[in-house]
Design a protein around this motif. Structure first.
Motif, PDB file in Angstrom:
ATOM      1  N   MET A  17     -26.796  10.998   8.208  1.00 49.69           N
ATOM      2  CA  MET A  17     -27.409   9.685   8.057  1.00 49.69           C
ATOM      3  C   MET A  17     -26.768   8.668   8.988  1.00 49.69           C
ATOM      4  N   VAL A  18     -25.422   8.619   8.910  1.00 43.89           N
ATOM      5  CA  VAL A  18     -24.770   7.636   9.754  1.00 43.89           C
ATOM      6  C   VAL A  18     -24.677   8.104  11.189  1.00 43.89           C
ATOM      7  N   GLY A  19     -24.997   9.331  11.481  1.00 44.11           N
ATOM      8  CA  GLY A  19     -24.846   9.824  12.840  1.00 44.11           C
ATOM      9  C   GLY A  19     -26.128   9.939  13.584  1.00 44.11           C
ATOM     10  N   SER A  20     -27.266  10.088  13.047  1.00 44.02           N
ATOM     11  CA  SER A  20     -28.501  10.335  13.758  1.00 44.02           C
ATOM     12  C   SER A  20     -29.660   9.670  13.084  1.00 44.02           C
ATOM     13  N   LEU A  21     -30.438   9.749  13.189  1.00 41.91           N
ATOM     14  CA  LEU A  21     -31.256   9.749  12.121  1.00 41.91           C
ATOM     15  C   LEU A  21     -30.560  10.798  11.773  1.00 41.91           C
TER      16      LEU A  21
ATOM     17  N   GLY B  73     -22.289  12.255   4.778  1.00 39.30           N
ATOM     18  CA  GLY B  73     -22.629  11.226   5.746  1.00 39.30           C
ATOM     19  C   GLY B  73     -23.976  11.373   6.419  1.00 39.30           C
ATOM     20  N   ASP B  74     -24.635  12.525   6.259  1.00 37.90           N
ATOM     21  CA  ASP B  74     -25.920  12.734   6.946  1.00 37.90           C
ATOM     22  C   ASP B  74     -26.772  13.708   6.135  1.00 37.90           C
ATOM     23  N   LEU B  75     -26.844  13.499   4.829  1.00 40.49           N
ATOM     24  CA  LEU B  75     -27.501  14.459   3.943  1.00 40.49           C
ATOM     25  C   LEU B  75     -29.006  14.195   3.911  1.00 40.49           C
TER      26      LEU B  75
ATOM     27  N   ASP C 171     -24.750   9.623  -0.078  1.00 40.70           N
ATOM     28  CA  ASP C 171     -25.433  10.854   0.318  1.00 40.70           C
ATOM     29  C   ASP C 171     -26.654  11.106  -0.554  1.00 40.70           C
ATOM     30  N   LEU C 172     -26.473  10.960  -1.842  1.00 42.01           N
ATOM     31  CA  LEU C 172     -27.537  11.276  -2.796  1.00 42.01           C
ATOM     32  C   LEU C 172     -28.768  10.416  -2.549  1.00 42.01           C
ATOM     33  N   ALA C 173     -28.582   9.134  -2.325  1.00 51.22           N
ATOM     34  CA  ALA C 173     -29.716   8.246  -2.059  1.00 51.22           C
ATOM     35  C   ALA C 173     -30.446   8.662  -0.791  1.00 51.22           C
ATOM     36  N   GLY C 174     -29.702   9.012   0.251  1.00 49.62           N
ATOM     37  CA  GLY C 174     -30.343   9.434   1.492  1.00 49.62           C
ATOM     38  C   GLY C 174     -31.156  10.695   1.316  1.00 49.62           C
ATOM     39  N   LEU C 175     -30.615  11.667   0.589  1.00 48.76           N
ATOM     40  CA  LEU C 175     -31.357  12.900   0.340  1.00 48.76           C
ATOM     41  C   LEU C 175     -32.636  12.637  -0.436  1.00 48.76           C
ATOM     42  N   LEU C 176     -32.570  11.731  -1.405  1.00 51.53           N
ATOM     43  CA  LEU C 176     -33.713  11.513  -2.297  1.00 51.53           C
ATOM     44  C   LEU C 176     -34.818  10.666  -1.678  1.00 51.53           C
ATOM     45  N   LEU C 177     -34.625  10.161  -0.452  1.00 51.09           N
ATOM     46  CA  LEU C 177     -35.740   9.478   0.216  1.00 51.09           C
ATOM     47  C   LEU C 177     -36.959  10.390   0.292  1.00 51.09           C
ATOM     48  N   THR C 178     -36.742  11.661   0.599  1.00 54.64           N
ATOM     49  CA  THR C 178     -37.877  12.582   0.715  1.00 54.64           C
ATOM     50  C   THR C 178     -38.409  12.985  -0.648  1.00 54.64           C
ATOM     51  N   ALA C 179     -37.603  12.905  -1.700  1.00 55.72           N
ATOM     52  CA  ALA C 179     -38.121  13.135  -3.053  1.00 55.72           C
ATOM     53  C   ALA C 179     -39.039  11.992  -3.455  1.00 55.72           C
ATOM     54  N   TYR C 180     -38.637  10.771  -3.129  1.00 59.10           N
ATOM     55  CA  TYR C 180     -39.518   9.622  -3.374  1.00 59.10           C
ATOM     56  C   TYR C 180     -40.828   9.781  -2.609  1.00 59.10           C
TER      57      TYR C 180
ATOM     58  N   ALA D 253     -21.132   4.970 -10.342  1.00 59.81           N
ATOM     59  CA  ALA D 253     -21.569   4.125  -9.224  1.00 59.81           C
ATOM     60  C   ALA D 253     -21.852   2.711  -9.706  1.00 59.81           C
ATOM     61  N   PRO D 254     -21.685   1.717  -8.848  1.00 55.30           N
ATOM     62  CA  PRO D 254     -22.084   0.362  -9.240  1.00 55.30           C
ATOM     63  C   PRO D 254     -23.544   0.338  -9.693  1.00 55.30           C
ATOM     64  N   ARG D 255     -23.850  -0.558 -10.589  1.00 51.94           N
ATOM     65  CA  ARG D 255     -25.187  -0.588 -11.189  1.00 51.94           C
ATOM     66  C   ARG D 255     -26.289  -0.707 -10.143  1.00 51.94           C
ATOM     67  N   ASP D 256     -26.039  -1.428  -9.057  1.00 51.63           N
ATOM     68  CA  ASP D 256     -27.052  -1.625  -8.027  1.00 51.63           C
ATOM     69  C   ASP D 256     -26.778  -0.782  -6.789  1.00 51.63           C
ATOM     70  N   ALA D 257     -25.995   0.287  -6.928  1.00 49.56           N
ATOM     71  CA  ALA D 257     -25.638   1.101  -5.758  1.00 49.56           C
ATOM     72  C   ALA D 257     -26.859   1.675  -5.064  1.00 49.56           C
ATOM     73  N   LEU D 258     -27.856   2.119  -5.825  1.00 50.49           N
ATOM     74  CA  LEU D 258     -29.049   2.690  -5.207  1.00 50.49           C
ATOM     75  C   LEU D 258     -29.795   1.632  -4.411  1.00 50.49           C
ATOM     76  N   ASP D 259     -29.990   0.443  -4.983  1.00 54.12           N
ATOM     77  CA  ASP D 259     -30.691  -0.620  -4.270  1.00 54.12           C
ATOM     78  C   ASP D 259     -29.930  -1.041  -3.014  1.00 54.12           C
ATOM     79  N   VAL D 260     -28.606  -1.139  -3.120  1.00 47.59           N
ATOM     80  CA  VAL D 260     -27.780  -1.508  -1.968  1.00 47.59           C
ATOM     81  C   VAL D 260     -27.943  -0.480  -0.852  1.00 47.59           C
ATOM     82  N   THR D 261     -27.913   0.802  -1.210  1.00 56.94           N
ATOM     83  CA  THR D 261     -28.046   1.852  -0.201  1.00 56.94           C
ATOM     84  C   THR D 261     -29.439   1.845   0.407  1.00 56.94           C
ATOM     85  N   LEU D 262     -30.465   1.694  -0.398  1.00 59.61           N
ATOM     86  CA  LEU D 262     -31.834   1.680   0.124  1.00 59.61           C
ATOM     87  C   LEU D 262     -32.048   0.504   1.073  1.00 59.61           C
TER      88      LEU D 262
END
Length: 357
Positions: free
Chosen positions: A1-5, A237-239, A268-277, A296-305
């Motif tokens: 994720m942080v290295g490429s797309l 970092g690039d899941l 990592d988990l949020a990045g992987l689940l983009l395709t699940a969404y 995780a912080p309560r808003d960790a998913l929103d922050v990552t997205l």
């Protein structure tokens, strides 16, 4: 994720609740399948000296060469089958002109050699330098990139495999931590956070974000460095889906490790689940029920997205890429999924509609 797309576990707390959830919204597929995004050199494009050196390692000229069609880099990548049937996955790049790939491959080899035993990750076999090229051989995993839209069983396998890996990375061995690994917080400040640049007028507003509450996006993404700094352990970092393989037993394997960093597993988990969404599945439940999101912080998913949406959409607006002709389109699509998921979670008016019940 942080290295490429891993097969699903029924142990308490080890499995995200995906299989019982059906589609909850319309499906969006990437513009080009993840297994068809790469433009790579073939076997005969490699220097003769390199081919001879690789053949010597295989015990003779390869009986079969299967070039990887997925990914977003232009290096050589293929499964080589030796004359006696032994198989290895080889990555190779030129020292002159592809030095960044050479550095990535060498760094990945050091990481893979130090990961705890028993994890669903390929291990390095050997490396060589010949004819101005560097080549790295890894275990060849007999598997396929997960197909989109996600089959719930394959997503369960991927989430189970990542639960196993995330647990190991939460308390990594000292020899792994001793490597020069970046911090996600620093990567975020330097490369991932973009909505602040847009708000300051230093970057144009990406077209898919027209009408989005920019101030809220800035506020959300700005929390990522602090959250990442406070989290112990390491993250892949690039899941992404194209960095996974599903083997013939249904187990998932995590590949492409050069971007290991100090950071939380929930990133990592949020990045992987983009395709699940994008596959119409209940990605919110999958995130909330996964052990990597525990604590995780309560808003960790929103922050990552918010951060991923800005990172991908501003990247998509850059000029044509020499790494892959499909990179920019995939960045735009990924950014649209991140922004759409965030909008749905925040109740913004242009969120993707749910399917009728």
């Amino acid at each position: 994720m942080v290295g490429s797309l891993a097969e699903p576990s029924d142990a308490p707390g080890r499995r995200a609740p995906v299989r019982q959830h059906g589609a909850v919204r319309a499906i969006s597929l990437p513009p080009v399948p993840y297994g068809s995004t790469a433009v790579r050199p073939g076997w005969t494009d490699l220097p003769a000296g390199l081919r001879e050196a690789l053949a010597a390692r295989l015990g003779g000229p390869p009986a079969a060469v299967r070039v990887a069609a997925g990914g977003f880099t232009s290096g050589f990548a293929a499964v080589l089958t030796g004359p006696a049937g032994a198989r290895v996955f080889v990555k190779a790049a030129a020292l002159d002109g592809q030095r960044h790939l050479v550095d990535w491959y060498a760094h990945e080899a050091a990481i893979l050699a130090r990961l705890p035993a028993g994890l669903p990750v390929p291990r390095p076999r050997w490396a060589l330098t010949e004819s101005g090229w560097y080549a790295l051989a890894l275990d060849a995993i007999d598997g396929h990139t997960p197909r989109l839209p996600w089959a719930p069983a394959e997503l369960d396998a991927a989430l189970a495999a990542y639960a196993e890996v995330a647990a190991a990375l939460a308390d990594p061995p000292a020899e792994l931590v001793a490597l020069p690994l970046p911090r996600l917080a620093d990567l975020a400040r330097d490369d991932i956070l973009w909505w602040g640049e847009v708000a300051a007028g230093r970057e144009p507003l990406p077209e898919p974000a027209a009408g989005a509450p920019l101030a809220e996006l800035v506020a959300l993404e700005s929390r990522l460095p602090g959250y990442a700094d406070a989290a112990p352990g390491l993250a892949h970092g690039d899941l992404r889906v194209d960095n996974l393989l599903i083997d013939s037993d249904g187990r998932a394997w995590l590949c492409d490790w050069p971007w290991l960093c100090h950071g939380p597993g929930w990133f990592d988990l949020a990045g992987l689940l983009l395709t699940a969404y994008a596959s119409g599945l209940d990605a919110d439940a999958a995130f909330a029920g996964h052990p990597a999101a525990a604590g995780a912080p309560r808003d960790a998913l929103d922050v990552t997205l918010a951060a991923l949406a800005g990172y991908y959409l501003t990247g998509a607006a850059a000029g044509p890429s020499t790494a892959s002709p499909h990179l920019r389109a995939h960045q735009r699509w990924s950014g649209e999924q991140a922004l759409g998921w965030l909008a749905e979670r925040r109740g913004w008016p242009w969120a993707r509609p749910a399917l009728p019940s």
